[in-house]
Design a protein around this motif. Structure first.
Motif, PDB file in Angstrom:
ATOM      1  N   VAL A 164      39.951 -73.186 -14.249  1.00  0.00           N
ATOM      2  CA  VAL A 164      41.072 -73.970 -14.744  1.00  0.00           C
ATOM      3  C   VAL A 164      41.152 -75.258 -13.934  1.00  0.00           C
ATOM      4  CG1 VAL A 164      43.567 -73.980 -15.097  1.00  0.00           C
ATOM      5  CG2 VAL A 164      42.275 -71.846 -15.394  1.00  0.00           C
ATOM      6  N   TYR A 165      40.931 -76.390 -14.588  1.00  0.00           N
ATOM      7  CA  TYR A 165      40.857 -77.664 -13.865  1.00  0.00           C
ATOM      8  C   TYR A 165      41.695 -78.710 -14.592  1.00  0.00           C
ATOM      9  CZ  TYR A 165      38.778 -81.748 -11.557  1.00  0.00           C
ATOM     10  OH  TYR A 165      38.599 -82.905 -10.846  1.00  0.00           O
ATOM     11  N   ARG A 166      42.407 -79.521 -13.806  1.00  0.00           N
ATOM     12  CA  ARG A 166      43.389 -80.397 -14.455  1.00  0.00           C
ATOM     13  C   ARG A 166      42.802 -81.705 -14.996  1.00  0.00           C
ATOM     14  NH1 ARG A 166      46.442 -83.564  -9.973  1.00  0.00           N
ATOM     15  NH2 ARG A 166      44.764 -83.722  -8.467  1.00  0.00           N
ATOM     16  N   GLU A 179      25.986 -69.023 -16.367  1.00  0.00           N
ATOM     17  CA  GLU A 179      26.361 -67.633 -16.098  1.00  0.00           C
ATOM     18  C   GLU A 179      27.557 -67.186 -16.922  1.00  0.00           C
ATOM     19  OE1 GLU A 179      26.710 -67.401 -11.818  1.00  0.00           O
ATOM     20  OE2 GLU A 179      24.577 -67.860 -11.552  1.00  0.00           O
ATOM     21  N   GLY A 180      28.118 -68.098 -17.689  1.00  0.00           N
ATOM     22  CA  GLY A 180      29.182 -67.712 -18.609  1.00  0.00           C
ATOM     23  C   GLY A 180      30.589 -67.980 -18.109  1.00  0.00           C
ATOM     24  N   ILE A 181      30.718 -68.766 -17.044  1.00  0.00           N
ATOM     25  CA  ILE A 181      32.053 -69.159 -16.599  1.00  0.00           C
ATOM     26  C   ILE A 181      32.630 -70.108 -17.657  1.00  0.00           C
ATOM     27  CG2 ILE A 181      33.395 -70.246 -14.744  1.00  0.00           C
ATOM     28  CD1 ILE A 181      31.748 -67.858 -13.719  1.00  0.00           C
ATOM     29  N   GLN A 182      33.858 -69.830 -18.092  1.00  0.00           N
ATOM     30  CA  GLN A 182      34.453 -70.664 -19.146  1.00  0.00           C
ATOM     31  C   GLN A 182      35.325 -71.743 -18.521  1.00  0.00           C
ATOM     32  OE1 GLN A 182      36.092 -68.200 -22.380  1.00  0.00           O
ATOM     33  NE2 GLN A 182      35.131 -66.468 -21.348  1.00  0.00           N
ATOM     34  N   PHE A 183      34.995 -72.988 -18.839  1.00  0.00           N
ATOM     35  CA  PHE A 183      35.749 -74.118 -18.273  1.00  0.00           C
ATOM     36  C   PHE A 183      36.973 -74.409 -19.130  1.00  0.00           C
ATOM     37  CE2 PHE A 183      32.284 -76.468 -15.608  1.00  0.00           C
ATOM     38  CZ  PHE A 183      31.902 -75.247 -15.065  1.00  0.00           C
ATOM     39  N   LYS A 184      38.141 -74.325 -18.503  1.00  0.00           N
ATOM     40  CA  LYS A 184      39.381 -74.734 -19.188  1.00  0.00           C
ATOM     41  C   LYS A 184      39.793 -76.043 -18.549  1.00  0.00           C
ATOM     42  CE  LYS A 184      40.648 -70.777 -21.400  1.00  0.00           C
ATOM     43  NZ  LYS A 184      40.763 -70.750 -22.848  1.00  0.00           N
TER      44      LYS A 184
END
Ligand SMILES: Cc1cc2nc3c(=O)[nH]c(=O)nc-3n(C[C@H](O)[C@H](O)[C@H](O)COP(=O)(O)OP(=O)(O)OC[C@H]3O[C@@H](n4cnc5c(N)ncnc54)[C@H](O)[C@@H]3O)c2cc1C
Ligand SMILES: Cc1cc2nc3c(=O)[nH]c(=O)nc-3n(C[C@H](O)[C@H](O)[C@H](O)COP(=O)(O)OP(=O)(O)OC[C@H]3O[C@@H](n4cnc5c(N)ncnc54)[C@H](O)[C@@H]3O)c2cc1C
Ligand code: SF4
Ligand code: FES
Lengths: 458, 274
Positions: free
Chosen positions: A305-307, A326-331
């Motif tokens: 979670v990044y602003r 690796e499948g980390i989902q960027f929000k």
């Protein structure tokens, strides 16, 4: 460079990047144009003679290559792995203008691994004291991260009797407790630390300067000069509701449990608890490491979670890519505002605001601005806060007359001298959270300044 | 003597053990309220324990440990002559000791061991110390003799009535507070005990100090795992505490937080028994 396949690597903590084989290294090194005015060097914070060491690799003179690297970089095996080359040397490489820049980092790593793995390293023997009056001059270093290790190693080579004081039970600083093994194998780190010990440096763990001994007491104990390299270890929090709920970790706690205390290994007793859905707040290296550790500990879904947007993320490009693979989902463009809990105090979900990018701020990156009434929630079991670290206040607050800057950093000049005579400082405690190579560079500079200081005094 | 060598060991009560450890650098500096962090093996956890007493001449520190889980049980098995692999301190702020007048010191269970050096320092500063010791049952009452030497009176309560008065420390406290004017209360023990004491003394507006025992790792302010809410501010107990103004502490939050690894701890204990 080759990497281990995703399905395999996300199940363990072994190194992801595989480095170059001898043939690959020579092929890559041969691509270098050997520029007359090599731009890459300008991008290197410690000005490694890059074309020289690359040429030596191309000519299979690996021991010369490692010598060239070590002229200015004491920890090439580490820097080759963790430096943000894409914003340093490789960003300036002339070949990058049209195509792919030389993979300088992997070549650096190759040379170092060649030395360590083939046990080619010249055995360090306690050096002869350079001048008679330097015999028995005792110097102290506080902290065993890259800054402390480098400074101590350099001073030992000059013939000083150096002791490192480290508060944790193991040496290495962030390289030990922060950066995970899949990025920084511990045998490499251990061998770098062993090298410093072989030079004659004593490492005393379990000593917290400011509590066990004060800076004054170190002087009283006969240390003639002191280098403070205590790093930026104070975790920042968001200061939002629910942040002390069960299931919310600071990145430091999360990574320390996993890396220093080895909670992922059943032989070790320290627990770590990980939910199915994990949210990591932040966009730097610390956030990427936390997210990838969470995945390896068995999380089913991991969100970052990044602003701001991906472009503004301070993390190294390679790690960003690894995380996505690796499948980390960027929000992205997402700002947490509240953590909601169940009746037993455990995390249930995080409420966020959608952001958009506005005008550039003082860091030059575009400032995130909240979109009104855009609140939405993400269900989560575990949250890791990775939004930055400040300098640890313990030494400044226990050392009267030690001048500090706005964010609690210790004030030091180019050479590392502080407001107290004989006290030097460098690395993250002076710059605020920065990079391994800068910390190392500061350690080298301070070692020189301390040598001069001692010589002038005696 | 070697650094961190156990030089004396005594069983004070079933599963409560006292150790004197050779740690001259810590012994030289430690003050009431300070604690250490130790590891019993390379694979172990880092756990915090209060320095109960120290002998500066001999260079030893004293810790009193209740065996409640894996690490404390492993420590309990260590013998005189063995060396504790890792031990760091003195940590935390020392207790704020001055002449308050008449103070009540309450120790619940092994909290009595944590309380003792503070009570002793309060007495040495000229305070009148009234002590309350609470325990589940008679054989778990510790440091009664030591406390008697420094207190004007010692009140003992046991849950089962096997020694002293049957009941809780809070009953004894209520009795004291209704009979005389008390200037300050110090309470150390299980969180729930400290919470209830805090509620009682709040009614009487008596300043009250508690020593908190959150889960810790480094003890240097680096991990934030030990954070507690005090007066709506987040504090790190290892560097900002461990003592805080009881009336400002959010006990409910800490009660939750100390259960964070309950499942894992259970598991770890079972493994140990095998
Ligand atoms: C998770 C993570 C990932 C990172 N990834 C990268 C990366 O990929 N590339 C990169 O270039 N940089 C990275 N960084 C940043 C980099 O690690 C730091 O900039 C660097 O380690 C700073 O070095 P240092 O020697 O100043 O301090 P540190 O490495 O922080 O070491 C300080 C040491 O001092 C000890 N200490 C502190 N106080 C005391 C005291 N009072 N007494 C005794 N000892 C004390 C600490 O325990 C610690 O061991 C990362 C940082 C983190 C946290
Ligand atoms: C400042 C401070 C001073 C303390 N002084 C004493 C003392 O003098 N004597 C004494 O007997 N006990 C003391 N404790 C408590 C002691 O640290 C715990 O009992 C011990 O850590 C339990 O570890 P375990 O592995 O045996 O048990 P576990 O089975 O791991 O845990 C049992 C309970 O202990 C607590 N705990 C677990 N791990 C930690 C940890 N790393 N840090 C803190 N608490 C933990 C948890 O609340 C848990 O529910 C103190 C705690 C603090 C914070
Ligand atoms: S800029 Fe690129 S091509 Fe030129 S010397 Fe440096 S690495 Fe080689
Ligand atoms: S124990 Fe890590 S910050 Fe207090």
């Amino acid at each position: 460079m080759r990497k281990r396949p995703v399905e395999e690597r996300i199940k363990d903590f072994e190194e992801v990047a595989l480095g170059f084989s001898k043939e690959e290294a020579i092929a890559e090194a041969t691509r270098c144009l050997q520029c007359k005015k090599p731009l890459c060097i300008n991008g290197c914070p410690v000005q490694i003679n890059i074309p020289k060491f690359i040429k030596e690799i191309a000519e299979e003179k690996f021991s010369n290559a490692i010598k060239t690297l070590k002229e200015t970089n004491s920890l090439p095996g580490i820097c080759g792995r963790v430096c943000p080359q894409e914003t340093q040397c490789e960003m300036f490489c002339i070949l990058g203008k049209k195509g792919k820049p030389i993979d300088i980092g992997t070549l650096e790593r190759f040379a170092s691994d060649w030395e360590i793995k083939l046990d080619q390293r010249p055995k360090a023997k306690s050096q002869e004291p350079r001048a008679k009056n330097q015999e028995q001059v005792k110097l102290a270093v506080v902290g065993s991260g890259p800054a402390g290790l480098t400074c101590a190693g350099e001073l030992a080579k000059m013939g000083y009797d150096v002791t490192i004081f480290e508060s944790l039970h193991k040496a290495g600083g962030v390289l030990r407790y922060g950066i995970p093994e899949f990025r920084m194998p511990r045998d490499i780190l251990d061998s770098e630390i062993q090298y410093v010990k072989d030079l004659g440096v004593q490492i005393r763990c379990d000593v917290l300067i400011g509590k066990t001994f004060s800076i004054d007491e170190l002087f009283e104990a006969g240390y003639k000069a002191i280098f403070i390299a205590s790093g930026a270890g104070l975790p920042q929090f968001l200061n939002i509701e629910g942040e002390n709920a069960n299931g919310v970790y600071s990145a430091n706690e999360f990574l320390t449990r996993a890396n220093l205390m080895k909670a992922y290994d059943k032989q070790y007793h320290t627990p770590i608890k990980i939910g199915k859905k994990v949210g990591v707040i932040g966009g730097g290296n610390v956030a990427m490491d936390s997210a990838r550790v969470a995945l390896r500990l068995g999380a089913e879904e991991v969100y970052l979670v990044y602003r701001r947007s991906e472009q503004e993320m301070p993390a190294r490009e390679e790690e960003r890519e690894n995380a996505k693979e690796e499948g980390i989902q960027f929000k992205i463009l997402t700002q947490p505002v509240r953590i909601k809990t169940d009746d037993k105090g455990w995390v249930k979900e995080i409420e966020c605001l959608q952001m958009q990018l506005g005008e550039p701020d003082e860091s030059g990156r575009r400032r995130p601005v909240p979109i009104k009434d855009s609140n939405f929630s993400i269900p989560l079991d575990t949250i890791v806060i990775a939004i930055g670290q400040n300098p640890n206040p313990l030494i400044p607050s226990s050392t009267p007359n030690l001048k500090t800057g706005k964010k609690g950093t210790i004030e030091a000049n180019e050479a590392g001298a502080t407001s107290i005579e004989g006290v030097f400082a460098g690395g993250d405690i002076v710059t605020g959270a920065a990079t391994v190579i800068e910390a190392m560079g500061a350690g080298r500079k301070a070692a020189k300044a301390m040598d001069e200081y001692i010589k002038n005094k005696l | 003597m070697k650094l961190n060598e156990i030089v004396n060991k005594k069983e004070l009560a079933p599963s409560v053990k006292l150790f004197d450890i050779y740690a001259p650098n810590i012994a030289k500096k430690c003050l009431p309220g300070n604690f250490i962090i130790l590891m019993v093996s390379e694979y172990g956890e880092r756990i915090p324990l209060t320095i109960n007493d120290c002998d500066r001449a001999k260079g030893t520190i004293r810790i009193i440990v209740q065996e409640i889980g894996r690490t404390t049980q492993e420590l309990g098995k260590m013998k005189v002559g063995e060396i504790i692999p890792n031990l760091m301190g003195p940590l935390g702020h020392a207790s704020h000791i001055e002449k308050f007048g008449k103070v009540v010191c309450i120790g619940g269970g092994v909290g009595t061991a944590v309380m003792y050096p503070i009570a002793k320092a309060l007495k040495e500063k000229g305070n009148e110390v009234i002590t309350i010791i609470g325990a589940k049952t008679k054989e778990l009452v510790i440091l009664e003799e030591e406390m008697k030497k420094i207190s004007s009176s010692v009140h003992i309560t046991t849950d089962d009535g096997s020694y002293g008065k049957k009941g809780f420390v809070t009953d004894a406290l209520n009795e004291i507070l209704s009979a005389q004017k008390i200037d300050r209360v110090f309470a150390i023990g299980p969180l729930i005990m400290m919470k209830i004491i805090s509620e009682i003394t709040k009614q009487y507006s008596i300043p009250t100090i508690v020593s908190l025992n959150p889960i810790m790792i480094d003890g240097t302010g680096m991990c934030g795992g030990c954070r507690v809410s005090v007066g709506n501010e987040t504090k790190f107990a290892c560097v900002d505490g461990p003592e805080f103004d009881a009336h400002k502490v959010n006990f409910d939050e800490l009660l939750h937080r100390n259960n964070r690894f309950a499942e894992e701890e259970q598991h770890s204990c079972k493994l140990q028994e095998k």
